[in-house]
Each structure stands twice: as structure tokens, then as C-alpha cells.
Motif scaffolding. Structure first.
Motif, PDB file in Angstrom:
ATOM      1  N   LYS A  15      14.702  26.625  18.305  1.00 43.94           N
ATOM      2  CA  LYS A  15      15.085  25.451  16.565  1.00 43.94           C
ATOM      3  C   LYS A  15      13.603  26.670  14.925  1.00 43.94           C
ATOM      4  N   THR A  16      15.289  27.039  14.524  1.00 44.20           N
ATOM      5  CA  THR A  16      14.713  27.757  13.480  1.00 44.20           C
ATOM      6  C   THR A  16      14.501  26.436  12.560  1.00 44.20           C
ATOM      7  N   LEU A  17      13.010  27.485  12.193  1.00 51.36           N
ATOM      8  CA  LEU A  17      12.200  26.067  10.585  1.00 51.36           C
ATOM      9  C   LEU A  17      13.212  26.614   9.696  1.00 51.36           C
ATOM     10  N   ARG A  18      12.350  25.790   8.491  1.00 52.06           N
ATOM     11  CA  ARG A  18      13.040  26.091   7.362  1.00 52.06           C
ATOM     12  C   ARG A  18      12.124  25.801   6.322  1.00 52.06           C
ATOM     13  N   GLU A  19      12.094  25.707   5.421  1.00 48.51           N
ATOM     14  CA  GLU A  19      10.785  25.741   4.600  1.00 48.51           C
ATOM     15  C   GLU A  19      11.324  23.876   4.020  1.00 48.51           C
ATOM     16  N   GLY A  20      10.380  23.174   3.661  1.00 49.27           N
ATOM     17  CA  GLY A  20      10.637  22.053   3.222  1.00 49.27           C
ATOM     18  C   GLY A  20      10.081  20.915   4.785  1.00 49.27           C
ATOM     19  N   GLY A  21      10.508  22.051   6.014  1.00 55.38           N
ATOM     20  CA  GLY A  21      10.087  20.883   7.559  1.00 55.38           C
ATOM     21  C   GLY A  21       8.861  21.079   7.457  1.00 55.38           C
TER      22      GLY A  21
END
Length: 171
Positions: A15-21
Motif C-alpha cells: 500500500k502506497t502511504l500518503r501524508e495525512g494517513g
């Protein structure tokens, strides 16, 4: 997500992580072969993923974070790779790296899968930088587009400067 390695497209698994996660949970192995769970890592965390500490760019990256990001009080820096714990311990001793903790994902690739950093074609981790605040929220995420290049050091350090609980150590 796709990154390149020396210009050749590579496939990232997980899973690609994102800022805010949120920083996901994972299991790694420490230099003494102890199990280290992501939930055990607390406070402000910088997690670097590198293909191998024994390569030029990875060596320079971890040394640089040892000198700069590790100077922030209240910030813990971790370098994660597929290198065996014995190799990580040897490299840290030879490189004089004492403020970055090296952890290995060799056992079950838990970190690579949880963070979308495992390179399918190579079985290694891609170059990425994740910064999590004290609550485990991701405040900085960088997947370096070309594995053989350096991350954006200044962007990461600027992020750290803005975080409450992170302050420059006395010079």
C-alpha cells in the motif's frame, strides 16, 4: 506506483502511504535478532528505506541523517533495509553511525508490504522517507522516483523543524 532503478521501471508492492494517513503497523528485526514492532517505535519518527547500506547512495544518505536529522531532540531516526541484521551492525560500526537505528525487513517483508516500498523485481526496498508525528500521523512522505538518487533532504528537515516536540539540539 512505479519507480525506476537506473532508468528501468520497477513495481512497488504493498500500500502506497500518503501524508495525512497513519503509519501502519509492521514487524522488523533489530541487530540482535530481536523482533521490533512498529507500534513500539514512539515519538517523532523518521523512517528511511534504502535498498542496501553497502551501496554508495544508501551509505551517504544514512550518514547524512545521522549527522543532521538525528540532531533534533525528540526525533528518532530509523534506517530500514533488507540487509541482514549482522551486516547492518557491521556497517553501522564501520561507518560510525550511532544516532540512526538500523532495522531489517529480511524476515517477512512486513515493512515493505505495509509501506509500499518492496520492489517486486529485486526483492529489495525502494528509497523512501516517512516522517510520523508523536500520534503516528504521516506528516512527510517521499518515494524517491529513481532508486539510485538521493531523497530531498531539505524538504524532510524543513518538515521536522515545523513539528511540535522537535527542536534543534544545542550546538
Amino acid at each position: 506506483m512505479t519507480v525506476t532503478f537506473k532508468g528501468v521501471p520497477m513495481t512497488l508492492c504493498g500500500k502506497t502511504l500518503r501524508e495525512g494517513g497513519s503509519l501502519p503497523d509492521f514487524t522488523l528485526t533489530g541487530n540482535g535478532l530481536e523482533t521490533v514492532r512498529g507500534s513500539e517505535l514512539t515519538g517523532i519518527r523518521v523512517l528511511l528505506t534504502v535498498p542496501s547500506l553497502d551501496t554508495g547512495v544508501c551509505d551517504l544518505e544514512v550518514r547524512r541523517f545521522n549527522e543532521t536529522a538525528a540532531q533534533f531532540e525528540g526525533v528518532s531516526v530509523y534506517a530500514v533495509s533488507m540487509d541482514l541484521p549482522f551486516a547492518q551492525k557491521r556497517w553501522c560500526g564501520a561507518a560510525g553511525v550511532d544516532r540512526v537505528r538500523c532495522l531489517s525487513d529480511y524476515r517477512d517483508h512486513s515493512f515493505g508490504k505495509a509501506t509500499g516500498t518492496r520492489i517486486e523485481e529485486l526483492g529489495l526496498l525502494t528509497r523512501a522517507v516517512f516522517v510520523a508525528d508523536e500520534e503516528g500521523n504521516l506528516v512527510y512522505v517521499e518515494y524517491v522516483p529513481e532508486v539510485a538518487e538521493h531523497p530531498d533532504y531539505e524538504a524532510c528537515l524543513n518538515c521536522l523543524k515545523k513539528l511540535p516536540g522537535s527542536c534543534r539540539a544545542a550546538e
